[in-house]
Design a protein around this motif. Structure first.
Motif, PDB file in Angstrom:
ATOM      1  N   GLU A  56       0.823  -1.202   0.000  1.00 49.18           N
ATOM      2  CA  GLU A  56       0.000   0.000   0.000  1.00 49.18           C
ATOM      3  C   GLU A  56       0.865   1.264   0.000  1.00 49.18           C
ATOM      4  OE1 GLU A  56      -2.704  -0.203   3.253  1.00 49.18           O
ATOM      5  OE2 GLU A  56      -3.570  -2.132   2.641  1.00 49.18           O
ATOM      6  N   LYS A  57       2.048   1.178   0.601  1.00 55.25           N
ATOM      7  CA  LYS A  57       2.933   2.332   0.685  1.00 55.25           C
ATOM      8  C   LYS A  57       4.072   2.265  -0.335  1.00 55.25           C
ATOM      9  CE  LYS A  57       3.777   4.140   4.690  1.00 55.25           C
ATOM     10  NZ  LYS A  57       4.274   4.415   6.063  1.00 55.25           N
ATOM     11  N   LEU A  58       4.623   1.060  -0.549  1.00 58.17           N
ATOM     12  CA  LEU A  58       5.819   0.923  -1.375  1.00 58.17           C
ATOM     13  C   LEU A  58       5.552   0.386  -2.777  1.00 58.17           C
ATOM     14  CD1 LEU A  58       8.145  -0.579   1.390  1.00 58.17           C
ATOM     15  CD2 LEU A  58       8.235   1.741   0.474  1.00 58.17           C
ATOM     16  N   GLY A  59       4.396  -0.259  -2.976  1.00 61.14           N
ATOM     17  CA  GLY A  59       4.070  -0.818  -4.291  1.00 61.14           C
ATOM     18  C   GLY A  59       4.670  -2.202  -4.491  1.00 61.14           C
ATOM     19  N   TYR A  60       3.960  -3.041  -5.233  1.00 58.58           N
ATOM     20  CA  TYR A  60       4.428  -4.407  -5.466  1.00 58.58           C
ATOM     21  C   TYR A  60       5.713  -4.497  -6.293  1.00 58.58           C
ATOM     22  CZ  TYR A  60       0.232  -6.469  -3.411  1.00 58.58           C
ATOM     23  OH  TYR A  60      -0.751  -6.859  -2.537  1.00 58.58           O
ATOM     24  N   PRO A  61       5.892  -3.666  -7.345  1.00 58.93           N
ATOM     25  CA  PRO A  61       7.115  -3.808  -8.147  1.00 58.93           C
ATOM     26  C   PRO A  61       8.400  -3.673  -7.326  1.00 58.93           C
ATOM     27  CG  PRO A  61       5.499  -2.555  -9.372  1.00 58.93           C
ATOM     28  CD  PRO A  61       4.937  -2.743  -7.992  1.00 58.93           C
ATOM     29  N   LEU A  62       8.466  -2.693  -6.434  1.00 58.05           N
ATOM     30  CA  LEU A  62       9.663  -2.518  -5.610  1.00 58.05           C
ATOM     31  C   LEU A  62       9.865  -3.709  -4.678  1.00 58.05           C
ATOM     32  CD1 LEU A  62      12.022  -0.804  -4.493  1.00 58.05           C
ATOM     33  CD2 LEU A  62      10.386   0.209  -2.881  1.00 58.05           C
ATOM     34  N   LEU A  63       8.793  -4.153  -4.009  1.00 54.60           N
ATOM     35  CA  LEU A  63       8.904  -5.263  -3.067  1.00 54.60           C
ATOM     36  C   LEU A  63       9.327  -6.552  -3.780  1.00 54.60           C
ATOM     37  CD1 LEU A  63       5.713  -4.561  -0.934  1.00 54.60           C
ATOM     38  CD2 LEU A  63       8.080  -4.167  -0.248  1.00 54.60           C
ATOM     39  N   VAL A  64       8.731  -6.804  -4.946  1.00 49.80           N
ATOM     40  CA  VAL A  64       9.068  -8.007  -5.694  1.00 49.80           C
ATOM     41  C   VAL A  64      10.517  -7.971  -6.182  1.00 49.80           C
ATOM     42  CG1 VAL A  64       8.632  -9.193  -7.897  1.00 49.80           C
ATOM     43  CG2 VAL A  64       6.733  -8.678  -6.351  1.00 49.80           C
ATOM     44  N   GLU A  65      10.990  -6.784  -6.565  1.00 54.77           N
ATOM     45  CA  GLU A  65      12.392  -6.662  -6.987  1.00 54.77           C
ATOM     46  C   GLU A  65      13.333  -7.076  -5.852  1.00 54.77           C
ATOM     47  OE1 GLU A  65      16.266  -5.260  -7.919  1.00 54.77           O
ATOM     48  OE2 GLU A  65      15.078  -4.360  -6.318  1.00 54.77           O
ATOM     49  N   LYS A  66      12.947  -6.741  -4.612  1.00 50.65           N
ATOM     50  CA  LYS A  66      13.780  -7.079  -3.452  1.00 50.65           C
ATOM     51  C   LYS A  66      13.632  -8.543  -3.033  1.00 50.65           C
ATOM     52  CE  LYS A  66      14.945  -2.760  -3.266  1.00 50.65           C
ATOM     53  NZ  LYS A  66      16.287  -2.312  -3.729  1.00 50.65           N
TER      54      LYS A  66
END
Length: 415
Positions: free
Chosen positions: A338-348
């Motif tokens: 909700e705050k960081l977005g799925y693309p960034l989290l998935v990249e990590k």
């Protein structure tokens, strides 16, 4: 068996792609034409589901061998699947430690048929005593490229230097949760106003920042590859950020739960929130989020440290550190999206950790599919881990894994 995932939205490190069909032919995953469906295909309706390349956890612990009452390799595999992981780095802190070819052979024999791919982190010093080095070159002949003390910081500067030198012979990576043991001595939580209010000995930010700075200086001197685990302080982030600008071969990860809790949450003395490194303040938490965005932090980890019930069911200062973070990893991702977005989290969870491991991942042979809106009760029955040391136990959570694929193996996670 050929499986068609219909109307699946794939998350990349840049965006969420429109819903489309994807085929798993038993080896790899490929985009498919939605208008041409073969007779022998198994159809899987993925409307409302999200997916990406399989996720990698760089930090989890099994009690096996020696402490199977905490977690077995099989139960850890199930917990990894529940958390969406298709690959994982296994910490060496079992009993006996993973420090010789015997333990390596044991781990490989007991994990070869499990869905997740296990990468072994072997100990740097025998019994984590910080003195005699393990046979790192010999261990590498058995396929080990990752070395570290796991839950223990490699505080001995000479051993750190020699380890970095040895590992360069085979492009190995040194993992370390850097912390000055004397500055953190007897510490129970982050040093701040809450620790003073609770009357508990605090662990200052300085303990981590000083250790990271020292180890980076050693890396500058020796060369090699160094990966910092579970980074949690602004000082450490500043040193790592500068080292990356200088071109040093350094990477870093952080525990996902550092973004969900702060030191204030410990005011209720919940021993399930006693973790290492400890939960910091709001300022540090904001700094960790910024470090995710700017690339200072390369990966998110579960930092899954299982404990038996009796271990946590005691006074706060006597309880051990650690949280069984894998079973609730997906709800954590859904919350943070909700705050960081799925693309960034998935990249990590994909490219980031795979870069740390030195893998290019040319073939698309792993897949994590989850439902971001499904609600479920996290209790002893639904928990895939043997351990219940998790602050969300007996709560209703949102976000659940549905399907996993890894190197020809497939699993559907359903009630």
């Amino acid at each position: 068996m050929t499986v068609r995932f219909q109307s699946l939205k794939i998350i990349t490190e840049k965006e969420i792609l429109p819903a489309a069909d994807y085929i798993f032919d038993g080896k790899t995953i490929q985009p498919a034409n939605p208008d041409t469906i073969a007779e022998n295909e198994t159809l899987v309706d993925c409307k409302g589901l999200l997916g990406s390349r399989g996720w990698t956890d760089l930090r989890c612990l099994s009690g096996e061998p020696g402490q199977e009452y905490r977690e077995t390799l099989e139960s850890l595999s199930k917990a990894l699947c529940q958390g969406g992981m298709t690959e994982a780095v296994l910490l060496p802190n079992s009993n006996p430690p993973i420090q010789s070819k015997s333990e390596v052979a044991y781990i490989k024999n007991h994990t070869q048929f499990l869905l997740p791919t296990f990468h072994i982190q072997a100990a740097v010093t025998k019994n984590f005593e910080g003195e005699e080095l393990t046979e790192m070159l010999d261990l590498n002949h058995y396929g080990v490229k990752l070395f570290g003390e796991g839950l223990v910081s490699l505080a001995h500067s000479d051993r750190m230097m020699k380890a970095l030198q040895y590992l360069q012979k085979f492009d190995g990576v040194l993992f370390d949760q850097s912390q000055d043991p004397m500055l953190a001595l007897f510490g129970q939580m982050h040093e701040g106003i809450p620790s003073t209010m609770l009357g508990l000995k605090g662990i200052p930010d300085l303990a981590e920042a000083v250790a990271v700075q020292k180890n980076l200086e050693i890396l500058r001197y020796t060369g090699g590859r160094l990966h910092f685990q579970a980074v949690s302080t602004l000082g450490a982030l500043a040193h790592i950020r500068q080292a990356k600008k200088e071109g040093l071969a350094v990477t870093a990860d952080m525990s996902i739960y550092q973004l969900l809790f702060t030191e204030e949450d410990l005011l209720g003395f919940d021993t399930n929130l006693k973790v290492m490194p400890p939960f910091r303040g709001k300022k540090q938490q904001e700094g960790l989020m910024e470090a995710l965005v700017d690339g200072t932090i390369d990966a998110l980890v579960s930092n899954h440290i299982p404990h038996e019930l009796d271990a946590k069911n005691m006074e706060f200062d006597l309880a051990p550190f650690g949280m069984a973070g894998l079973p609730t990893f997906i709800p954590a991702v859904v919350t943070l999206a909700e705050k960081l977005g799925y693309p960034l989290l998935v990249e990590k969870l994909t490219n980031g950790p795979q870069t740390v491991l030195g893998n290019k991942g040319e073939n698309w042979d792993s897949l994590t599919v989850f439902d971001p809106s499904e609600e479920w009760l996290f209790d002893e029955k639904s928990n895939a881990s043997l351990a219940n040391n998790n602050p969300y136990i007996n709560q209703t959570l949102k976000g659940k894994i549905k399907y996993l694929i890894n190197k020809g193996k497939m699993e559907g996670i359903n009630e």
